[in-house]
Design a protein around this motif. Structure first.
Motif, short mmCIF file in Angstrom:
data_model
loop_
_atom_site.label_atom_id
_atom_site.label_comp_id
_atom_site.label_asym_id
_atom_site.label_seq_id
_atom_site.Cartn_x
_atom_site.Cartn_y
_atom_site.Cartn_z
N SER A 1 0.82 -1.21 0.00
CA SER A 1 0.00 0.00 0.00
C SER A 1 0.85 1.26 0.00
CB SER A 1 -0.92 0.01 1.23
OG SER A 1 -0.16 0.04 2.42
N GLN A 2 2.16 1.10 -0.13
CA GLN A 2 3.08 2.21 -0.07
C GLN A 2 2.82 3.24 -1.17
OE1 GLN A 2 7.05 0.99 -0.66
NE2 GLN A 2 7.97 2.89 0.00
N LEU A 3 2.95 4.52 -0.80
CA LEU A 3 2.82 5.62 -1.73
C LEU A 3 4.19 6.22 -2.01
CD1 LEU A 3 -0.26 7.43 -0.13
CD2 LEU A 3 -0.28 5.89 -2.10
N VAL A 4 4.40 6.60 -3.26
CA VAL A 4 5.67 7.20 -3.64
C VAL A 4 5.40 8.42 -4.51
CG1 VAL A 4 7.94 6.83 -4.67
CG2 VAL A 4 6.70 4.89 -3.71
N VAL B 1 2.26 7.88 -6.96
CA VAL B 1 1.93 6.52 -7.38
C VAL B 1 1.71 5.63 -6.16
CG1 VAL B 1 3.31 6.78 -9.47
CG2 VAL B 1 4.32 5.66 -7.47
N GLU B 2 1.01 4.53 -6.41
CA GLU B 2 0.76 3.52 -5.38
C GLU B 2 1.39 2.21 -5.83
OE1 GLU B 2 -3.02 1.40 -3.08
OE2 GLU B 2 -3.31 2.33 -5.04
N ARG B 3 2.10 1.56 -4.92
CA ARG B 3 2.71 0.27 -5.22
C ARG B 3 1.62 -0.80 -5.35
NH1 ARG B 3 7.44 -1.51 -3.53
NH2 ARG B 3 8.12 0.49 -4.33
N LEU B 4 1.59 -1.47 -6.50
CA LEU B 4 0.65 -2.57 -6.71
C LEU B 4 1.30 -3.92 -6.48
CD1 LEU B 4 -1.31 -1.47 -9.93
CD2 LEU B 4 -1.93 -1.12 -7.53
N ASP B 5 2.58 -4.04 -6.84
CA ASP B 5 3.23 -5.35 -6.72
C ASP B 5 4.74 -5.16 -6.84
OD1 ASP B 5 3.52 -8.05 -6.42
OD2 ASP B 5 2.48 -8.61 -8.26
N TRP C 1 12.04 -5.99 -9.33
CA TRP C 1 10.99 -5.46 -10.20
C TRP C 1 9.88 -4.92 -9.32
CZ3 TRP C 1 5.91 -7.38 -10.15
CH2 TRP C 1 5.05 -6.84 -11.13
N GLU C 2 9.33 -3.78 -9.72
CA GLU C 2 8.18 -3.23 -9.00
C GLU C 2 7.20 -2.63 -9.99
OE1 GLU C 2 8.84 1.19 -7.56
OE2 GLU C 2 10.43 -0.12 -6.80
N PHE C 3 5.94 -2.52 -9.58
CA PHE C 3 4.86 -2.09 -10.45
C PHE C 3 3.99 -1.10 -9.69
CE2 PHE C 3 0.61 -3.36 -12.51
CZ PHE C 3 0.79 -2.52 -13.60
N ASN C 4 3.85 0.12 -10.23
CA ASN C 4 3.16 1.20 -9.54
C ASN C 4 2.08 1.82 -10.42
OD1 ASN C 4 5.03 1.17 -7.23
ND2 ASN C 4 6.50 1.92 -8.72
N LYS C 5 1.00 2.24 -9.80
CA LYS C 5 -0.11 2.87 -10.51
C LYS C 5 -0.16 4.36 -10.20
CE LYS C 5 -5.15 2.55 -11.11
NZ LYS C 5 -6.36 1.76 -10.74
N VAL C 6 -0.33 5.19 -11.23
CA VAL C 6 -0.40 6.64 -11.05
C VAL C 6 -1.74 7.01 -10.42
CG1 VAL C 6 -0.41 8.88 -12.20
CG2 VAL C 6 1.15 7.08 -12.99
N LEU C 7 -1.68 7.74 -9.31
CA LEU C 7 -2.89 8.23 -8.63
C LEU C 7 -3.19 9.68 -9.01
CD1 LEU C 7 -2.37 6.80 -5.03
CD2 LEU C 7 -3.66 5.79 -6.92
N SER C 8 -2.14 10.48 -9.16
CA SER C 8 -2.33 11.88 -9.52
C SER C 8 -1.03 12.40 -10.13
CB SER C 8 -2.72 12.72 -8.30
OG SER C 8 -1.69 12.69 -7.33
N THR D 1 7.06 1.14 -13.94
CA THR D 1 7.80 -0.02 -13.43
C THR D 1 9.23 0.41 -13.14
OG1 THR D 1 8.52 -0.76 -15.64
CG2 THR D 1 6.44 -1.67 -14.78
N MET D 2 9.84 -0.25 -12.18
CA MET D 2 11.26 -0.07 -11.88
C MET D 2 11.91 -1.44 -11.91
SD MET D 2 13.82 1.95 -10.86
CE MET D 2 13.24 3.35 -9.93
#
Length: 258
Positions: free
Chosen positions: A19-22, A134-138, A189-196, A209-210
């Motif tokens: 649930s981490q925000l970045v 962004v919010e971490r999805l996975d 590997w990480e996957f993040n979704k843009v919130l704003s 992704t990173m």
């Protein structure tokens, strides 16, 4: 050795909940002020260290983009990306008086005049800043590369083209990334979704992704993929469009000490 240590610090900072925000800051530096910009971030490093100790945020990382000066497209890219991580929305909502915190941190180290010079320099070196939340999805499990291997950081922004995109990333592409981790060519590997995002930021990108891979890794497909893999890859690639693609190195990093 410095690059290896920074790479390890970066990954350790990401061992938190999904649930981490970045927040991402894409930063363009004024011409001829690159050295001054790095001086500003070095100044902020101790401030962020204290903020993290105060539980105001979870981590802070400054990346420098690798750019080819002869490439016209690369000239349009930002010079740096700064990431501020938060455990959750509660931590991110905490109010911090950054100037007062900075004065506290540098009280015994800098005179009032020198502090003011350092503080005001921050607003003088940036030409433009664009922001994303962004919010971490996975993410994968962190697996260090073998000793002697250099880590390369890949930062990609994708536009989702259909509702299946997130599933393809987390249920299919992640599986392939894990195979690379098992083979020793990938660390993360990480996957993040843009919130704003800010109004001046890229309006197409929906996810980031990173990847942290072996810098010498060369992709190959020695084994004939199964029909299922062919179809999954075909429709997975068709579910997204890459609109941002960057290579980066770590300059500064602060993270929560457990």
């Amino acid at each position: 050795m410095k690059k290896q240590i920074l790479s390890i610090l970066f990954i350790l900072s990401f061992q938190v909940s999904l649930s981490q925000l970045v927040s991402y800051e894409a930063i363009w530096v004024k011409d001829g002020m690159d050295e001054s910009y790095q001086e500003v971030e070095q100044f902020w490093s101790k401030i962020k260290e204290q903020a993290i100790a105060d539980d105001s945020q979870d981590f802070w990382i400054v990346f420098k983009l690798e750019k080819d000066t002869e490439n016209a497209d690369h000239k349009m890219k930002p010079d740096y990306i700064v990431m501020n991580g938060f455990k959750d929305s509660i931590q991110r909502s905490k109010s911090v008086n950054w100037q007062e915190l900075a004065k506290k941190v540098y009280k015994k180290e800098l005179s009032k005049k020198k502090f003011e010079a350092k503080w005001t320099m921050g607003s003088q070196v940036r030409k433009e800043t664009r922001n994303f939340l962004v919010e971490r999805l996975d993410n994968s499990v962190w697996s260090p590369l073998s000793e002697g291997k250099e880590a390369r950081f890949l930062f990609n922004g994708f536009k989702a083209l259909n509702d299946d995109y997130e599933s393809f990333e987390m249920k299919y592409f992640k599986e392939n990334h894990n195979k690379q981790i098992d083979a020793g060519s990938r660390a993360w590997w990480e996957f993040n979704k843009v919130l704003s995002r800010s109004e001046n930021a890229n309006q197409e990108v929906t996810h980031f992704t990173m990847d942290v891979i072996d810098a010498d890794y060369q992709w190959s497909n020695d084994n004939e993929p199964s029909f299922t893999d062919q179809m999954m890859s075909k429709y997975g690639v068709a579910s997204r469009e890459r609109v941002i693609g960057d290579r980066m190195s770590v300059l500064f990093a602060q993270f929560q000490q457990n």
